[in-house]
Scaffold this motif. Structure first.
Motif, PDB file in Angstrom:
ATOM      1  N   THR A 144       0.959  -8.748   6.598  1.00  0.00           N
ATOM      2  CA  THR A 144       1.174  -7.025   5.821  1.00  0.00           C
ATOM      3  C   THR A 144       2.029  -7.742   4.526  1.00  0.00           C
ATOM      4  O   THR A 144       3.307  -8.531   4.617  1.00  0.00           O
ATOM      5  CB  THR A 144       1.820  -6.401   6.674  1.00  0.00           C
ATOM      6  OG1 THR A 144       1.570  -5.778   7.797  1.00  0.00           O
ATOM      7  CG2 THR A 144       2.438  -5.413   5.981  1.00  0.00           C
ATOM      8  N   ASN A 157       3.482  -4.904   1.716  1.00  0.00           N
ATOM      9  CA  ASN A 157       4.148  -3.494   0.440  1.00  0.00           C
ATOM     10  C   ASN A 157       4.293  -3.723  -0.543  1.00  0.00           C
ATOM     11  O   ASN A 157       5.693  -5.461  -1.068  1.00  0.00           O
ATOM     12  CB  ASN A 157       4.803  -2.821   1.597  1.00  0.00           C
ATOM     13  CG  ASN A 157       3.800  -2.325   2.799  1.00  0.00           C
ATOM     14  OD1 ASN A 157       2.666  -2.375   3.025  1.00  0.00           O
ATOM     15  ND2 ASN A 157       4.870  -2.466   3.654  1.00  0.00           N
ATOM     16  N   LEU A 158       3.937  -3.237  -2.033  1.00  0.00           N
ATOM     17  CA  LEU A 158       4.467  -3.338  -3.368  1.00  0.00           C
ATOM     18  C   LEU A 158       5.804  -1.890  -3.638  1.00  0.00           C
ATOM     19  O   LEU A 158       5.155  -0.848  -3.311  1.00  0.00           O
ATOM     20  CB  LEU A 158       4.066  -3.041  -4.035  1.00  0.00           C
ATOM     21  CG  LEU A 158       2.625  -4.094  -4.667  1.00  0.00           C
ATOM     22  CD1 LEU A 158       1.748  -3.873  -5.233  1.00  0.00           C
ATOM     23  CD2 LEU A 158       3.674  -5.097  -4.821  1.00  0.00           C
ATOM     24  N   ALA A 190       7.726   2.967  -2.420  1.00  0.00           N
ATOM     25  CA  ALA A 190       7.058   2.463  -3.170  1.00  0.00           C
ATOM     26  C   ALA A 190       6.685   2.560  -4.647  1.00  0.00           C
ATOM     27  O   ALA A 190       7.457   3.292  -5.104  1.00  0.00           O
ATOM     28  CB  ALA A 190       5.603   3.267  -2.189  1.00  0.00           C
ATOM     29  N   GLN A 205       1.317   0.693  -6.626  1.00  0.00           N
ATOM     30  CA  GLN A 205       0.848  -0.018  -4.462  1.00  0.00           C
ATOM     31  C   GLN A 205      -0.606   0.402  -4.556  1.00  0.00           C
ATOM     32  O   GLN A 205      -1.447   0.206  -4.066  1.00  0.00           O
ATOM     33  CB  GLN A 205       2.317   0.676  -3.553  1.00  0.00           C
ATOM     34  CG  GLN A 205       1.344   0.639  -1.887  1.00  0.00           C
ATOM     35  CD  GLN A 205       1.851  -0.439  -1.282  1.00  0.00           C
ATOM     36  OE1 GLN A 205       2.162  -1.323  -1.963  1.00  0.00           O
ATOM     37  NE2 GLN A 205       0.800  -0.798  -1.449  1.00  0.00           N
ATOM     38  N   PHE A 223      -3.285  -2.021  -5.194  1.00  0.00           N
ATOM     39  CA  PHE A 223      -3.079  -2.460  -3.701  1.00  0.00           C
ATOM     40  C   PHE A 223      -3.126  -1.497  -2.884  1.00  0.00           C
ATOM     41  O   PHE A 223      -2.794  -1.902  -1.895  1.00  0.00           O
ATOM     42  CB  PHE A 223      -2.102  -3.447  -3.814  1.00  0.00           C
ATOM     43  CG  PHE A 223      -1.104  -4.000  -5.387  1.00  0.00           C
ATOM     44  CD1 PHE A 223      -2.292  -5.195  -5.258  1.00  0.00           C
ATOM     45  CD2 PHE A 223      -0.993  -3.827  -5.817  1.00  0.00           C
ATOM     46  CE1 PHE A 223      -1.925  -6.116  -6.404  1.00  0.00           C
ATOM     47  CE2 PHE A 223      -0.996  -4.470  -7.338  1.00  0.00           C
ATOM     48  CZ  PHE A 223      -1.117  -5.932  -7.638  1.00  0.00           C
ATOM     49  N   ALA A 224      -4.624  -1.617  -2.683  1.00  0.00           N
ATOM     50  CA  ALA A 224      -5.174  -0.500  -0.977  1.00  0.00           C
ATOM     51  C   ALA A 224      -4.905  -1.008  -0.291  1.00  0.00           C
ATOM     52  O   ALA A 224      -4.644  -0.638   1.138  1.00  0.00           O
ATOM     53  CB  ALA A 224      -5.950   0.296  -1.487  1.00  0.00           C
ATOM     54  N   THR A 225      -5.215  -2.964   0.057  1.00  0.00           N
ATOM     55  CA  THR A 225      -5.442  -2.956   1.303  1.00  0.00           C
ATOM     56  C   THR A 225      -3.835  -2.961   1.939  1.00  0.00           C
ATOM     57  O   THR A 225      -3.830  -3.701   3.059  1.00  0.00           O
ATOM     58  CB  THR A 225      -5.881  -4.392   1.157  1.00  0.00           C
ATOM     59  OG1 THR A 225      -5.122  -5.018   0.356  1.00  0.00           O
ATOM     60  CG2 THR A 225      -7.033  -3.956   0.413  1.00  0.00           C
ATOM     61  N   LYS A 226      -2.896  -3.369   1.403  1.00  0.00           N
ATOM     62  CA  LYS A 226      -1.606  -3.659   1.690  1.00  0.00           C
ATOM     63  C   LYS A 226      -1.856  -4.650   2.641  1.00  0.00           C
ATOM     64  O   LYS A 226      -1.377  -4.611   3.658  1.00  0.00           O
ATOM     65  CB  LYS A 226      -1.218  -2.329   2.900  1.00  0.00           C
ATOM     66  CG  LYS A 226      -0.602  -1.298   1.789  1.00  0.00           C
ATOM     67  CD  LYS A 226      -0.101   0.323   2.217  1.00  0.00           C
ATOM     68  CE  LYS A 226       0.295   1.032   1.153  1.00  0.00           C
ATOM     69  NZ  LYS A 226       0.870   2.498   2.515  1.00  0.00           N
ATOM     70  N   THR A 227      -2.334  -6.115   2.011  1.00  0.00           N
ATOM     71  CA  THR A 227      -2.034  -6.856   2.997  1.00  0.00           C
ATOM     72  C   THR A 227      -1.810  -8.332   2.097  1.00  0.00           C
ATOM     73  O   THR A 227      -2.010  -7.818   0.758  1.00  0.00           O
ATOM     74  CB  THR A 227      -3.072  -7.362   3.663  1.00  0.00           C
ATOM     75  OG1 THR A 227      -4.476  -7.596   3.000  1.00  0.00           O
ATOM     76  CG2 THR A 227      -3.589  -6.469   4.793  1.00  0.00           C
ATOM     77  N   ILE A 249      -2.750 -11.484  -3.023  1.00  0.00           N
ATOM     78  CA  ILE A 249      -2.826 -10.267  -2.780  1.00  0.00           C
ATOM     79  C   ILE A 249      -3.743  -9.524  -3.304  1.00  0.00           C
ATOM     80  O   ILE A 249      -4.459  -9.898  -4.868  1.00  0.00           O
ATOM     81  CB  ILE A 249      -1.263  -9.581  -3.310  1.00  0.00           C
ATOM     82  CG1 ILE A 249      -1.199  -9.595  -5.394  1.00  0.00           C
ATOM     83  CG2 ILE A 249       0.107 -10.043  -2.529  1.00  0.00           C
ATOM     84  CD1 ILE A 249       0.033  -8.741  -4.975  1.00  0.00           C
ATOM     85  N   LEU A 255       7.356  -7.216  -3.824  1.00  0.00           N
ATOM     86  CA  LEU A 255       6.691  -8.187  -2.634  1.00  0.00           C
ATOM     87  C   LEU A 255       6.745  -7.941  -1.630  1.00  0.00           C
ATOM     88  O   LEU A 255       7.757  -9.371  -1.496  1.00  0.00           O
ATOM     89  CB  LEU A 255       5.925  -9.091  -3.116  1.00  0.00           C
ATOM     90  CG  LEU A 255       4.407  -8.752  -2.318  1.00  0.00           C
ATOM     91  CD1 LEU A 255       3.416  -8.106  -2.068  1.00  0.00           C
ATOM     92  CD2 LEU A 255       3.691 -10.454  -2.907  1.00  0.00           C
TER      93      LEU A 255
END
Length: 585
Positions: free
Chosen positions: A180, A182-183, A192, A196, A199-203, A218, A278
């Motif tokens: 996982t 997150n930005l 957030a 963010q 970078f929709a997948t948040k992975t 990312i 990140l």
């Protein structure tokens, strides 16, 4: 000027004639010298001849001794001079060698000091070389040790790599795991970031690298057209395009739980620069590479130590090399200084030997000079003694020659008469010579002075000889015949007076002529003719041993007076003749 000279000569001749005539015609008393001691007498001429021969032999012997002594003195003088010259030369040589010794001593001292300095420098250089050589050995050992440590660490690292390779977990980590991510806002990690949504997948995909670091990727789902650059710690991330407006963004970092990323955007509103945090945990692989990391760290440390040891060893080797070179140079300098010192010592020894030889030669020369001086002094004393002996012998010879031989009366009277006659003739001859000189002088000047002087001298000698002969005859005769002695003494006295007067007159004429001739060159003529009156002649009377009474010679006596009268008339004529000649001229 010539006329003046003639006048002077004429006047002089007239005065001389007048004086001579006056002397002849006047009566003159001659007394016997009662104060003189009686002469030595003998009865035979053989006795006198024997005495003369004996004295002459002594004179000859003394003369030969003087000649011999003079030769010896000359030889000794030459030898003394040669000895003095040799002494001077030896002294100069000794001085020169002494100076050479001083110079050689100074050179030897300087060379010895230089050798001492060179030896000290060599010792110091050798000590330094030894120390640096030891340091070089030490650093070389350190290099060997470091090399061994590196080899060991390298082996361990290799073993760790082998262990990691055999671990499936490590293999999975190296293949990558999705975690996982997150930005978040960099200034507020609880909220957030505005980026963010892109970078929709948040992975994020995390891969374990062999170095122990992690590679983080990312996925950018949209907005690629606005995003121009992403960087971490100043290092740009790589973009791998996955679609028209999408891409994977990858960067490398050490394992951590968050990373601050920088974004450069180009939007319709213009260029923008933003940062975002990140949030992703990449420490999930830390335990997997611990052994390998330790082994790699040990290997890196060993390698660094080896590098340091090698650097130190190289420096120590250079220092040791320089020290060895310095020691070699110092050894060369010391060797050269030793050679110079040895040479200087040899030169000093040679100079000292030469000086000793020169000093010995000087001592010898001085001794030779002293001996030569002693010989010279002896030769001088011998010469003085020989001269004294010669003088004594000559005096003895003179005494022998003055011995009076007593002869019988008749013979003495005849001899005295004959001698007186001879005296008159000699005086007449002297007068004629003087007259001739005066006559010649009347026609010349300087040459007349010389001729008259010479003639006067001859006349004086002849007259003196005649007088002495007459006196001797009178003395001899007086011992046997008083009448004959009286006559001879009277004649001798008159002849002596006349001869003396003639001689003085002629001499005065010559002197006047010479004075006039000499004065003529300066245009001043001085007539300084002094007429000397006839002197009273003292005759030594030879009396028998029993007689001590002084006798007076007669004023007139025998036929020899006529000769004296003729002498006076001749001299008078000498004065009148030039006057007559001048008158007729």
């Amino acid at each position: 000027m010539t006329s003046h000279v003639k006048n002077t000569l004429v006047t002089t001749a007239a005065i001389a004639g007048a004086l001579a005539a006056t002397t002849l015609f006047n009566t003159t008393t001659v007394k016997a010298d009662t104060t003189s001691s009686a002469p030595v007498t003998t009865t035979t001429s053989a006795t006198k001849d024997t005495a003369i021969a004996s004295a002459q032999a002594k004179v000859n012997s003394a003369s030969a001794a003087v000649v011999s002594a003079q030769a010896a003195y000359g030889s000794a003088s030459t030898a003394a001079s040669d000895a003095a010259a040799k002494t001077a030369a030896a002294s100069a040589s000794a001085a020169a060698t002494s100076s050479a010794v001083a110079n050689a001593q100074a050179a030897a001292d300087s060379a010895s000091a230089a050798k001492s300095t060179a030896d000290a420098n060599l010792a110091s250089a050798q000590s330094t070389a030894a120390k640096t050589s030891a340091a070089k050995s030490s650093t070389s050992a350190a290099v060997v040790s470091a090399q061994s440590a590196v080899a060991s660490a390298s082996a361990k690292a290799s073993d760790a790599d082998s262990a990691v390779a055999a671990d499936s977990a490590v293999a999975s980590a190296e293949a990558g795991q999705t975690v996982t991510a997150n930005l978040m806002k960099s200034d507020d990690p609880t909220q957030a970031s505005a980026a963010q949504p892109f970078f929709a997948t948040k992975t994020a995909i995390v891969k374990l690298l062999p170095s122990g670091q992690v590679q983080i990727t990312i996925p950018l789902t949209s907005g690629l057209k606005f995003l121009t650059k992403v960087s971490y710690n100043g290092v740009d991330a790589t973009f791998t395009k996955t679609g028209k407006d999408s891409a994977n963004i990858t960067f490398t970092a050490d394992p951590a739980t968050s990373y601050t990323l920088a974004f450069a955007l180009q939007t319709p509103l213009g260029a923008m620069n933003e940062t975002a945090l990140l949030a992703v945990d990449t420490t999930i692989f830390n335990g997997l590479l611990a052994a390998k990391s330790d082994a790699d760290a040990a290997l890196t440390s060993a390698q660094a130590a080896l590098s340091t040891a090698e650097t130190n060893a190289a420096s120590a080797a250079q220092v040791a090399s320089n020290a060895a070179s310095a020691a070699t140079a110092a050894a060369t300098v010391a060797s050269d200084a030793a050679v110079v010192a040895t040479s200087a010592a040899t030169n000093l020894t040679s100079a000292q030997a030469a000086n000793s030889t020169a000093q010995a030669a000087l001592t010898s020369a001085q001794a030779a000079q002293s001996a030569a001086d002693a010989v010279l002094a002896t030769a001088k004393a011998n010469l003085d003694s020989a001269n004294a002996a010669l003088t004594s012998a000559q005096a003895e010879l003179k005494s022998a020659q003055n011995i009076v031989v007593v002869t019988p009366a008749s013979s003495a009277s005849s001899s005295a008469s004959s001698t007186a006659s001879s005296a008159g003739s000699a005086a007449s001859s002297a007068t004629n010579s003087a007259a001739s000189a005066a006559s010649s002088a009347s026609s010349t000047d300087s040459s007349a002075a010389s001729s008259a002087s010479s003639t006067a001298s001859s006349a004086g000698s002849a007259a003196s000889s005649a007088t002495n002969s007459a006196s001797s005859a009178a003395s001899s005769a007086s011992s046997t015949d008083s009448s004959a002695a009286s006559s001879a003494s009277s004649t001798a006295s008159s002849a002596g007076s006349a001869a003396s007067s003639a001689t003085n007159s002629a001499s005065s004429a010559a002197t006047a002529t010479s004075n006039v001739a000499s004065s003529a060159s300066t245009t001043t003529v001085t007539s300084a003719v002094v007429a000397t009156p006839a002197t009273t002649k003292k005759a030594t009377s030879s009396t028998p041993a029993s007689s001590t009474t002084a006798k007076t010679l007669p004023q007139t006596g025998n036929e020899n007076q006529s000769a004296l009268v003729a002498l006076g008339l001749a001299i008078l004529t000498l004065g009148i003749y030039p006057m007559m000649k001048r008158k007729h001229a």
